[in-house]
Design a protein around this motif. Structure first.
Motif, PDB file in Angstrom:
ATOM      1  N   LEU A   1       0.834  -1.194   0.000  1.00 42.12           N
ATOM      2  CA  LEU A   1       0.000   0.000   0.000  1.00 42.12           C
ATOM      3  C   LEU A   1       0.875   1.252   0.000  1.00 42.12           C
ATOM      4  O   LEU A   1       0.538   2.249  -0.636  1.00 42.12           O
ATOM      5  CB  LEU A   1      -0.917   0.014   1.217  1.00 42.12           C
ATOM      6  N   ILE A   2       2.007   1.172   0.690  1.00 39.20           N
ATOM      7  CA  ILE A   2       2.913   2.312   0.799  1.00 39.20           C
ATOM      8  C   ILE A   2       4.283   1.939   0.240  1.00 39.20           C
ATOM      9  O   ILE A   2       4.792   0.847   0.510  1.00 39.20           O
ATOM     10  CB  ILE A   2       3.090   2.754   2.265  1.00 39.20           C
ATOM     11  N   SER A   3       4.867   2.854  -0.524  1.00 34.81           N
ATOM     12  CA  SER A   3       6.262   2.744  -0.936  1.00 34.81           C
ATOM     13  C   SER A   3       7.048   3.816  -0.181  1.00 34.81           C
ATOM     14  O   SER A   3       6.816   5.009  -0.368  1.00 34.81           O
ATOM     15  CB  SER A   3       6.423   2.949  -2.447  1.00 34.81           C
ATOM     16  N   VAL A   4       7.945   3.376   0.690  1.00 32.69           N
ATOM     17  CA  VAL A   4       8.754   4.300   1.475  1.00 32.69           C
ATOM     18  C   VAL A   4      10.015   4.622   0.681  1.00 32.69           C
ATOM     19  O   VAL A   4      10.756   3.710   0.287  1.00 32.69           O
ATOM     20  CB  VAL A   4       9.136   3.701   2.841  1.00 32.69           C
ATOM     21  N   VAL A   5      10.261   5.885   0.436  1.00 26.91           N
ATOM     22  CA  VAL A   5      11.408   6.335  -0.361  1.00 26.91           C
ATOM     23  C   VAL A   5      12.444   6.939   0.583  1.00 26.91           C
ATOM     24  O   VAL A   5      12.189   7.958   1.221  1.00 26.91           O
ATOM     25  CB  VAL A   5      10.952   7.360  -1.421  1.00 26.91           C
ATOM     26  N   LEU A   6      13.601   6.289   0.659  1.00 19.03           N
ATOM     27  CA  LEU A   6      14.654   6.716   1.575  1.00 19.03           C
ATOM     28  C   LEU A   6      15.965   6.848   0.794  1.00 19.03           C
ATOM     29  O   LEU A   6      16.664   5.856   0.568  1.00 19.03           O
ATOM     30  CB  LEU A   6      14.797   5.699   2.717  1.00 19.03           C
TER      31      LEU A   6
ATOM     32  N   ALA B   1       2.331  -2.635   8.479  1.00 17.82           N
ATOM     33  CA  ALA B   1       3.447  -3.386   7.894  1.00 17.82           C
ATOM     34  C   ALA B   1       3.396  -3.569   6.385  1.00 17.82           C
ATOM     35  O   ALA B   1       4.364  -4.061   5.790  1.00 17.82           O
ATOM     36  CB  ALA B   1       3.529  -4.769   8.548  1.00 17.82           C
ATOM     37  N   ASN B   2       2.283  -3.178   5.721  1.00 17.08           N
ATOM     38  CA  ASN B   2       2.153  -3.424   4.284  1.00 17.08           C
ATOM     39  C   ASN B   2       2.824  -2.306   3.486  1.00 17.08           C
ATOM     40  O   ASN B   2       2.170  -1.419   2.947  1.00 17.08           O
ATOM     41  CB  ASN B   2       0.676  -3.547   3.899  1.00 17.08           C
ATOM     42  N   PHE B   3       4.150  -2.357   3.431  1.00 18.80           N
ATOM     43  CA  PHE B   3       4.913  -1.361   2.680  1.00 18.80           C
ATOM     44  C   PHE B   3       6.159  -2.005   2.094  1.00 18.80           C
ATOM     45  O   PHE B   3       6.572  -3.099   2.488  1.00 18.80           O
ATOM     46  CB  PHE B   3       5.302  -0.175   3.582  1.00 18.80           C
TER      47      PHE B   3
ATOM     48  N   ALA C   1       8.422   2.664  -7.573  1.00 25.15           N
ATOM     49  CA  ALA C   1       7.512   2.429  -6.456  1.00 25.15           C
ATOM     50  C   ALA C   1       6.229   1.749  -6.941  1.00 25.15           C
ATOM     51  O   ALA C   1       5.674   2.111  -7.969  1.00 25.15           O
ATOM     52  CB  ALA C   1       7.185   3.751  -5.767  1.00 25.15           C
ATOM     53  N   ARG C   2       5.755   0.782  -6.160  1.00 24.04           N
ATOM     54  CA  ARG C   2       4.545   0.033  -6.515  1.00 24.04           C
ATOM     55  C   ARG C   2       3.341   0.416  -5.671  1.00 24.04           C
ATOM     56  O   ARG C   2       2.221  -0.011  -5.954  1.00 24.04           O
ATOM     57  CB  ARG C   2       4.806  -1.467  -6.358  1.00 24.04           C
ATOM     58  N   GLY C   3       3.554   1.186  -4.622  1.00 22.54           N
ATOM     59  CA  GLY C   3       2.486   1.488  -3.679  1.00 22.54           C
ATOM     60  C   GLY C   3       1.508   2.540  -4.172  1.00 22.54           C
ATOM     61  O   GLY C   3       1.792   3.319  -5.082  1.00 22.54           O
ATOM     62  N   THR C   4       0.349   2.565  -3.526  1.00 24.07           N
ATOM     63  CA  THR C   4      -0.654   3.596  -3.779  1.00 24.07           C
ATOM     64  C   THR C   4      -0.184   4.931  -3.214  1.00 24.07           C
ATOM     65  O   THR C   4      -0.520   5.996  -3.745  1.00 24.07           O
ATOM     66  CB  THR C   4      -1.996   3.205  -3.127  1.00 24.07           C
ATOM     67  N   TRP C   5       0.607   4.863  -2.158  1.00 25.20           N
ATOM     68  CA  TRP C   5       1.121   6.049  -1.480  1.00 25.20           C
ATOM     69  C   TRP C   5       2.641   6.039  -1.470  1.00 25.20           C
ATOM     70  O   TRP C   5       3.256   4.978  -1.357  1.00 25.20           O
ATOM     71  CB  TRP C   5       0.603   6.122  -0.033  1.00 25.20           C
ATOM     72  N   ILE C   6       3.233   7.219  -1.578  1.00 23.04           N
ATOM     73  CA  ILE C   6       4.687   7.395  -1.458  1.00 23.04           C
ATOM     74  C   ILE C   6       4.951   8.069  -0.119  1.00 23.04           C
ATOM     75  O   ILE C   6       4.457   9.175   0.138  1.00 23.04           O
ATOM     76  CB  ILE C   6       5.258   8.292  -2.582  1.00 23.04           C
TER      77      ILE C   6
ATOM     78  N   LEU D   1       0.073   8.337  -7.635  1.00 21.42           N
ATOM     79  CA  LEU D   1      -0.349   8.692  -8.983  1.00 21.42           C
ATOM     80  C   LEU D   1      -0.064  10.162  -9.277  1.00 21.42           C
ATOM     81  O   LEU D   1       0.376  10.521 -10.382  1.00 21.42           O
ATOM     82  CB  LEU D   1      -1.843   8.402  -9.149  1.00 21.42           C
ATOM     83  N   LEU D   2      -0.275  11.012  -8.284  1.00 18.77           N
ATOM     84  CA  LEU D   2      -0.084  12.446  -8.481  1.00 18.77           C
ATOM     85  C   LEU D   2       1.382  12.845  -8.466  1.00 18.77           C
ATOM     86  O   LEU D   2       1.822  13.654  -9.291  1.00 18.77           O
ATOM     87  CB  LEU D   2      -0.857  13.223  -7.409  1.00 18.77           C
ATOM     88  N   VAL D   3       2.147  12.298  -7.540  1.00 24.11           N
ATOM     89  CA  VAL D   3       3.554  12.688  -7.466  1.00 24.11           C
ATOM     90  C   VAL D   3       4.345  12.117  -8.646  1.00 24.11           C
ATOM     91  O   VAL D   3       5.341  12.702  -9.083  1.00 24.11           O
ATOM     92  CB  VAL D   3       4.173  12.270  -6.113  1.00 24.11           C
ATOM     93  N   LYS D   4       3.908  11.005  -9.203  1.00 26.15           N
ATOM     94  CA  LYS D   4       4.565  10.471 -10.395  1.00 26.15           C
ATOM     95  C   LYS D   4       4.371  11.422 -11.584  1.00 26.15           C
ATOM     96  O   LYS D   4       5.183  11.445 -12.508  1.00 26.15           O
ATOM     97  CB  LYS D   4       4.019   9.079 -10.729  1.00 26.15           C
TER      98      LYS D   4
END
Length: 360
Positions: free
Chosen positions: A17-22, A44-46, A94-99, A172-175
């Motif tokens: 659901l979330i892609s964490v960008v570090l 935990a779904n990230f 990133a594969r998540g719905t959220w970044i 979707l928006l930040v991409k």
């Protein structure tokens, strides 16, 4: 015929659901602590995407160790390309719905993702940040950022309204918008400004969800000067947008923004008063509080150049403030009497006591 059971998906195969960008660059000193704070989240779904942007220290070894331990970790190691490019590279895969953003030297509180997802659902926002608390030095202040969409978009006229490593954005928006490397050193503020113009709905969770580390290696004097100039350019760009959308006199907004510059010569305080009066009249609730707070800060900056600064601020306070604010009037008078200039060392010392004490 007995059908064979469908094999269970591995953690790496589950759609996060979330892609964490570090992004990583020579971050070995604090890196493990930052990563541990992400991997121990109550939600935990990230996936955790970490790109090593040409580090010359032991960061790569640390990343590889975490990659072995947790299938949610995705590591990319390559040559140095800069922060904005690194962020875009991570967003692309990133594969998540959220970044979700995270920095190599900060610490996410265990319930950060869980709380932000709840807030996103509650508000319908496209981007959600939070308050942060500084640590690592004598500066332990809590940075309380505006909560509502209207207040955030008002605050953006004066400063960045989000703590970059604390945000979650709709992927979707930040991409679509992406980070612009032209604005590196202020790439986050640039993105928020363009997102506001694009109509993103914005929110901040009004509680601390990230510990923001303060340390000497963060920014050099040269970088700070560059960042300050870029920040002012973004303010002016957003000022033009606000002037048009709110039907304000562009010159009035320009005079307000001029106060943030080091030189305050030939400042038209009548235009400043008019701009803040219009902004306050068209604002309500938290948004009005944000505008009045920034007006007060900027009147302090202008005090040395304006003989009647106390009466000007008092008029604004009578119409839009709360209470008599005798202490603020006295402090403004003192700044004027002592000719405390915004570019001087004394101003920097006093502003923490008088202006930023409660909020920054």
């Amino acid at each position: 015929m007995i059908e064979s059971p469908t094999p269970a998906l591995t953690a790496a195969e589950v759609e996060p659901l979330i892609s964490v960008v570090l992004p990583i660059y020579n971050g070995e000193q604090y890196l493990a602590e930052a990563i541990d704070s992400v991997l121990s989240q109550t939600f935990a779904n990230f996936e955790l995407i970490m790109i090593d942007d040409g580090s010359t220290d032991d960061s790569q070894h640390i990343l590889r160790e975490y990659e072995k331990r947790d299938p949610r970790v995705r590591v990319v190691v390559r040559e140095n390309r800069g922060l904005a490019t690194t962020l875009n590279d991570a967003i692309d895969i990133a594969r998540g719905t959220w970044i979700a953003r995270m920095d190599q030297d900060d610490i996410a509180l265990p319930h950060r993702f869980e709380r932000q997802l709840e807030w996103l659902e509650q508000t319908g926002a496209d981007i959600c940040g939070s308050w942060v608390q500084r640590f690592g030095s004598s500066d332990k202040r809590v940075v309380r950022l505006p909560q509502t969409d209207d207040a955030i978009k008002m605050a953006m006229l004066f400063c960045s309204p989000f703590a970059h490593p604390a945000v979650i954005m709709r992927a979707l928006l930040v991409k679509r918008l992406r980070y612009d490397k032209t604005w590196e050193k202020a790439e986050d503020y640039d993105l928020w400004e363009r997102a506001a113009e694009a109509g993103w709905k914005m929110a901040n969770v009004p509680e601390v969800l990230l510990s923001y580390r303060v340390h000497a290696e963060q920014i050099s004097t040269l970088t700070a000067n560059r960042q300050q100039q870029l920040t002012q350019d973004i303010r002016r760009r957003y000022g033009a947008f606000v002037s048009h959308s709110m039907r304000l006199n562009q010159r009035w907004i320009d005079e307000v923004l001029k106060i943030s510059e080091s030189s305050l010569s030939e400042l038209d305080m009548d235009a400043v008063d008019a701009a803040f009066t219009e902004l306050l009249q068209q604002s309500h609730g938290e948004a009005r509080d944000v505008v009045f707070d920034h007006a007060t800060r900027l009147y302090f900056r202008a005090a040395a150049n304006c003989p009647n600064i106390v009466s000007r601020w008092s008029k604004l306070n009578r119409e839009f403030g709360e209470g008599f604010k005798v202490a603020t009037k006295l402090q403004l008078w003192l700044f004027r009497l002592l000719q405390v200039r915004a570019d001087g060392a004394l101003f920097k010392q006093l502003k923490r006591i008088y202006i930023w004490r409660a909020s920054r």
